[in-house]
Each structure stands twice: as structure tokens, then as C-alpha cells.
Design a protein around this motif. Sequence first.
Motif, PDB file in Angstrom:
ATOM      1  N   GLY A  40       7.659  -6.508  -9.012  1.00  0.00           N
ATOM      2  CA  GLY A  40       8.313  -5.886 -10.156  1.00  0.00           C
ATOM      3  C   GLY A  40       7.665  -4.566 -10.521  1.00  0.00           C
ATOM      4  N   GLU A  41       6.334  -4.522 -10.504  1.00  0.00           N
ATOM      5  CA  GLU A  41       5.609  -3.286 -10.842  1.00  0.00           C
ATOM      6  C   GLU A  41       5.953  -2.160  -9.878  1.00  0.00           C
ATOM      7  OE1 GLU A  41       1.385  -3.817 -11.237  1.00  0.00           O
ATOM      8  OE2 GLU A  41       1.637  -5.873 -11.969  1.00  0.00           O
ATOM      9  N   LEU A  42       6.200  -2.512  -8.619  1.00  0.00           N
ATOM     10  CA  LEU A  42       6.475  -1.509  -7.585  1.00  0.00           C
ATOM     11  C   LEU A  42       7.973  -1.322  -7.344  1.00  0.00           C
ATOM     12  CD1 LEU A  42       3.650  -2.494  -5.064  1.00  0.00           C
ATOM     13  CD2 LEU A  42       3.646  -0.622  -6.724  1.00  0.00           C
ATOM     14  N   SER A  43       8.773  -1.556  -8.394  1.00  0.00           N
ATOM     15  CA  SER A  43      10.220  -1.313  -8.342  1.00  0.00           C
ATOM     16  C   SER A  43      10.892  -1.988  -7.157  1.00  0.00           C
ATOM     17  CB  SER A  43      10.505   0.194  -8.307  1.00  0.00           C
ATOM     18  OG  SER A  43      10.039   0.815  -9.477  1.00  0.00           O
ATOM     19  N   LYS A  44      10.402  -3.198  -6.815  1.00  0.00           N
ATOM     20  CA  LYS A  44      10.964  -3.988  -5.717  1.00  0.00           C
ATOM     21  C   LYS A  44      10.958  -3.199  -4.410  1.00  0.00           C
ATOM     22  CE  LYS A  44      13.706  -6.547  -9.051  1.00  0.00           C
ATOM     23  NZ  LYS A  44      15.044  -6.906  -9.561  1.00  0.00           N
ATOM     24  N   TYR A  45       9.861  -2.439  -4.230  1.00  0.00           N
ATOM     25  CA  TYR A  45       9.629  -1.661  -3.011  1.00  0.00           C
ATOM     26  C   TYR A  45      10.701  -0.593  -2.790  1.00  0.00           C
ATOM     27  CZ  TYR A  45       6.166  -5.265  -1.867  1.00  0.00           C
ATOM     28  OH  TYR A  45       5.096  -6.130  -1.889  1.00  0.00           O
ATOM     29  N   ASN A  46      11.256  -0.092  -3.889  1.00  0.00           N
ATOM     30  CA  ASN A  46      12.244   0.978  -3.819  1.00  0.00           C
ATOM     31  C   ASN A  46      11.512   2.314  -3.899  1.00  0.00           C
ATOM     32  OD1 ASN A  46      14.258   2.951  -4.479  1.00  0.00           O
ATOM     33  ND2 ASN A  46      15.617   1.307  -5.126  1.00  0.00           N
ATOM     34  N   LEU A  47      11.349   2.983  -2.763  1.00  0.00           N
ATOM     35  CA  LEU A  47      10.592   4.234  -2.717  1.00  0.00           C
ATOM     36  C   LEU A  47      11.302   5.350  -3.473  1.00  0.00           C
ATOM     37  CD1 LEU A  47       9.299   4.369   0.974  1.00  0.00           C
ATOM     38  CD2 LEU A  47       8.370   3.159  -0.999  1.00  0.00           C
ATOM     39  N   HIS A  48      12.633   5.270  -3.530  1.00  0.00           N
ATOM     40  CA  HIS A  48      13.390   6.301  -4.242  1.00  0.00           C
ATOM     41  C   HIS A  48      13.043   6.278  -5.732  1.00  0.00           C
ATOM     42  CE1 HIS A  48      16.569   9.123  -5.051  1.00  0.00           C
ATOM     43  NE2 HIS A  48      17.160   8.294  -5.883  1.00  0.00           N
ATOM     44  N   LEU A  49      12.939   5.084  -6.300  1.00  0.00           N
ATOM     45  CA  LEU A  49      12.580   4.971  -7.719  1.00  0.00           C
ATOM     46  C   LEU A  49      11.115   5.308  -7.949  1.00  0.00           C
ATOM     47  CD1 LEU A  49      14.452   1.722  -8.861  1.00  0.00           C
ATOM     48  CD2 LEU A  49      15.087   4.093  -9.292  1.00  0.00           C
ATOM     49  N   LEU A  50      10.254   4.851  -7.034  1.00  0.00           N
ATOM     50  CA  LEU A  50       8.824   5.120  -7.193  1.00  0.00           C
ATOM     51  C   LEU A  50       8.519   6.607  -7.080  1.00  0.00           C
ATOM     52  CD1 LEU A  50       7.325   2.192  -5.094  1.00  0.00           C
ATOM     53  CD2 LEU A  50       7.214   2.463  -7.568  1.00  0.00           C
ATOM     54  N   GLY A  51       9.307   7.303  -6.254  1.00  0.00           N
ATOM     55  CA  GLY A  51       9.078   8.733  -6.076  1.00  0.00           C
ATOM     56  C   GLY A  51       9.630   9.564  -7.212  1.00  0.00           C
ATOM     57  N   ASP A  52      10.408   8.949  -8.100  1.00  0.00           N
ATOM     58  CA  ASP A  52      10.996   9.654  -9.243  1.00  0.00           C
ATOM     59  C   ASP A  52      10.620   8.887 -10.507  1.00  0.00           C
ATOM     60  OD1 ASP A  52      12.466  10.936 -11.148  1.00  0.00           O
ATOM     61  OD2 ASP A  52      14.383  10.832 -10.095  1.00  0.00           O
ATOM     62  N   ARG A  74       0.830  -1.210   0.000  1.00  0.00           N
ATOM     63  CA  ARG A  74       0.000   0.000   0.000  1.00  0.00           C
ATOM     64  C   ARG A  74       0.864   1.260   0.000  1.00  0.00           C
ATOM     65  NH1 ARG A  74      -5.846   0.574   2.081  1.00  0.00           N
ATOM     66  NH2 ARG A  74      -6.729  -1.484   1.683  1.00  0.00           N
ATOM     67  N   ILE A  75       1.930   1.244   0.764  1.00  0.00           N
ATOM     68  CA  ILE A  75       2.818   2.408   0.804  1.00  0.00           C
ATOM     69  C   ILE A  75       3.379   2.687  -0.587  1.00  0.00           C
ATOM     70  CG2 ILE A  75       5.056   3.226   1.650  1.00  0.00           C
ATOM     71  CD1 ILE A  75       4.413   1.788   4.308  1.00  0.00           C
ATOM     72  N   CYS A  76       3.817   1.634  -1.271  1.00  0.00           N
ATOM     73  CA  CYS A  76       4.395   1.797  -2.606  1.00  0.00           C
ATOM     74  C   CYS A  76       3.340   2.238  -3.615  1.00  0.00           C
ATOM     75  CB  CYS A  76       5.053   0.494  -3.055  1.00  0.00           C
ATOM     76  SG  CYS A  76       6.518   0.051  -2.098  1.00  0.00           S
ATOM     77  N   GLU A  77       2.143   1.702  -3.518  1.00  0.00           N
ATOM     78  CA  GLU A  77       1.064   2.092  -4.435  1.00  0.00           C
ATOM     79  C   GLU A  77       0.713   3.569  -4.273  1.00  0.00           C
ATOM     80  OE1 GLU A  77      -1.432  -2.087  -5.020  1.00  0.00           O
ATOM     81  OE2 GLU A  77      -1.913  -0.744  -3.359  1.00  0.00           O
ATOM     82  N   SER A  78       0.790   4.067  -3.038  1.00  0.00           N
ATOM     83  CA  SER A  78       0.474   5.480  -2.812  1.00  0.00           C
ATOM     84  C   SER A  78       1.489   6.388  -3.482  1.00  0.00           C
ATOM     85  CB  SER A  78       0.407   5.780  -1.310  1.00  0.00           C
ATOM     86  OG  SER A  78       1.692   5.691  -0.725  1.00  0.00           O
ATOM     87  N   ARG A  79       2.730   5.910  -3.613  1.00  0.00           N
ATOM     88  CA  ARG A  79       3.754   6.728  -4.260  1.00  0.00           C
ATOM     89  C   ARG A  79       3.548   6.751  -5.768  1.00  0.00           C
ATOM     90  NH1 ARG A  79       7.016   8.383  -0.593  1.00  0.00           N
ATOM     91  NH2 ARG A  79       8.384   9.379  -2.114  1.00  0.00           N
ATOM     92  N   ILE A  80       3.071   5.653  -6.329  1.00  0.00           N
ATOM     93  CA  ILE A  80       2.795   5.627  -7.769  1.00  0.00           C
ATOM     94  C   ILE A  80       1.652   6.584  -8.104  1.00  0.00           C
ATOM     95  CG2 ILE A  80       1.781   4.198  -9.593  1.00  0.00           C
ATOM     96  CD1 ILE A  80       3.448   1.921  -8.716  1.00  0.00           C
ATOM     97  N   SER A  81       0.648   6.624  -7.222  1.00  0.00           N
ATOM     98  CA  SER A  81      -0.510   7.480  -7.472  1.00  0.00           C
ATOM     99  C   SER A  81      -0.212   8.954  -7.219  1.00  0.00           C
ATOM    100  CB  SER A  81      -1.684   7.042  -6.586  1.00  0.00           C
ATOM    101  OG  SER A  81      -1.353   7.186  -5.210  1.00  0.00           O
ATOM    102  N   GLY A  82       0.999   9.253  -6.728  1.00  0.00           N
ATOM    103  CA  GLY A  82       1.386  10.647  -6.507  1.00  0.00           C
ATOM    104  C   GLY A  82       0.885  11.237  -5.216  1.00  0.00           C
ATOM    105  N   LYS A  83       0.397  10.387  -4.282  1.00  0.00           N
ATOM    106  CA  LYS A  83      -0.147  10.892  -3.025  1.00  0.00           C
ATOM    107  C   LYS A  83       0.937  11.168  -1.987  1.00  0.00           C
ATOM    108  CE  LYS A  83      -4.545   8.413  -3.489  1.00  0.00           C
ATOM    109  NZ  LYS A  83      -5.422   7.390  -2.879  1.00  0.00           N
ATOM    110  N   ALA A  84       2.125  10.578  -2.177  1.00  0.00           N
ATOM    111  CA  ALA A  84       3.177  10.703  -1.160  1.00  0.00           C
ATOM    112  C   ALA A  84       4.250  11.690  -1.601  1.00  0.00           C
ATOM    113  CB  ALA A  84       3.801   9.339  -0.893  1.00  0.00           C
TER     114      ALA A  84
END
Length: 311
Positions: free
Chosen positions: A246-258, A136-146
Motif C-alpha cells: 500500500g505504501e508503494l502504491s501497489k508497485y505503480n511506478l507511474h504514481l510513485l514517480g508523480d 527496492r525499485i519502488c523505494e528508489s522512486r520514492i526517494s527521488g533517485k529514479a
Amino acid sequence: LIGAPGMTVAEEEKGASPPAATTAPAPGVKRPAAVTAAAKPKKRAKVDVEAGCRGIMYSCTSQKPAHLRQCLQEVTAMVVQVAAELDAETQREGGDSAAPPAVPVERFVDGGDVTKGLGFLRFHRDSDSPTDFATRICESRISGKAPKSAVARIVPMEWTCKPEVGELQLLIKDKVGPIFASAPKDASWGLFFRTRNLASINKTHALEVLDPLAAGRVANLQNPQVAVIVEVNPIFAGVACGRKYGELSKYNLHLLGDPKASAAAKEVSQREQGAGKAEKQAAEQGKPAAEQGKPAAEQGKPAAEQGKPAA
């Protein structure tokens, strides 16, 4: 009147001790700064992690103490936000439209540093799944909420045991085995193994158990349907099965946030994978039709000689 050096006669008669003598520093050497109680650095909380605990490990984009403290605060805030959302959803499903109570502080506790630069947020409620929270944390970053975060990556630890080969293999068999049993026969899978400051357990030990469980399923390290995460350190060995790994960049928040960095990383991965396939196809196309698919040792031999052991 002056008595002993630094004392008056009255002080000397009262038996007061003279002030401690100070030695002047050598020429060119600075006098050390006085250490006061306020100047002492704050100690991190004692490590509250052991085999059998559950939670989320996290790494930081910087190893500076201030950034590590910031990471703990950010991870805690992310987890508490997800907990509040889940509590509200559960309450609505029960027909209660009232706002859920605040998330209690003791539900998620700082476990300290597992190893240098790797923190652990401990979960104390059995119904809270670290994998669900991480997804859920990673999905929120993809949606631009974080917002942009100092946290580099999060790793859910759904099950843990003592950092011993036998304990880890038994844990994988008991917890990951049923997941493979319920997965489709054509489901792809991948092992994402990491050991930190412990050489007694390696990837081969995990594969000894996982290969039979996978039962011939195709391995895929880019976007597997069954992603087995194994983390080993001197305190515990942990296992989880990531979702959308894989879709969530292996839970890498740095990549998901950029988005640009994430897209670039995926492009490189796909390009490397495609290059490997292209090289294999080119090698096959350059051979005579009769030679394609044969082992290298058999190629170029007369038909009568093929299959015979080398002299």
C-alpha cells in the motif's frame, strides 16, 4: 537493335527471359511502395516463459512498439542496478571492500510478452527474489533517485504454476500458508487478483484457499500487512506476497514517480473508505437505540416476534 519488348536482339538470342510485365495502377490508385529487407519490422523475441519460472512482469504507459522496447530496457536497467547494489552489500558483509564483478547478462533475460502490452523479465538465479527487487525499485522512486519512466507498473512473480485451478490452489497453500502462519494474529491482509485472457480461473478459487489461511484476520485492501498478489494468464498462474504494497502504491511506478498523482490517488481511496464508514455510522445513529446492530429483518417487529421465522 531491339528484339522482344524490353530486350535487345543479342539478349533474345542468348535465351534471356524478358522482364516481368508490370500492370499500371488504376486511375486515382497509388502504386504500393516496394518492400525492402530494411523495411521489414523486427520481430520480438520468442516467449521464453513457462510454469515454474520467476521474474517481474511489467506494463507500459503506451502500447506503441517503440515504448514497449523502451520499457524492457528500463526494467532491465532497474533490475541490474538493484542486483549490483545487493552484490556490493553481500561483498561488504563478507569483509571484501573491492568492487563486485559486473552483473552477468544471462542473470536477467527478456521473456517476451506474456499477453499484449505485458512483458516479462525472467530471473535465472534462485537467490534473486523478484519481490525484493520490486520493493527496492519502488523505494528508489520514492526517494527521488529514479528518473521518470515509461514503465507503468511492475508485478513480482515469486512462484508460478500451470494456469489450472488445482495447481494454483496448491501453490497458494504451500507458499502463502507459511507466511500467514508466521504473521501476527492481528495482521491485516488483502488479495490482489488479476486474470488476463483466461476465464477458467477467478478470484473465488483463490479465496477458497486463502480464507482458511487468514483465520479470521481483518481484510484491508488499502495497506495490508500481508498482500497476496495473484496473476493469471494463458501461460502461467503466478503468486507473490508484496511488501509495503500500500505504501508503494501497489508497485505503480507511474504514481510513485508523480508525488501529486500518488497523493491524489491515496486521498481518493481514503475518502471513499471514510465515506463508507460515515454512511454506516449515520444509518446506525438514525435508528432507535434498541434497533441498532439488529438485522434489517428484525427491525420494527415487536420484541415477542423477533427471532421467529417469517410465515
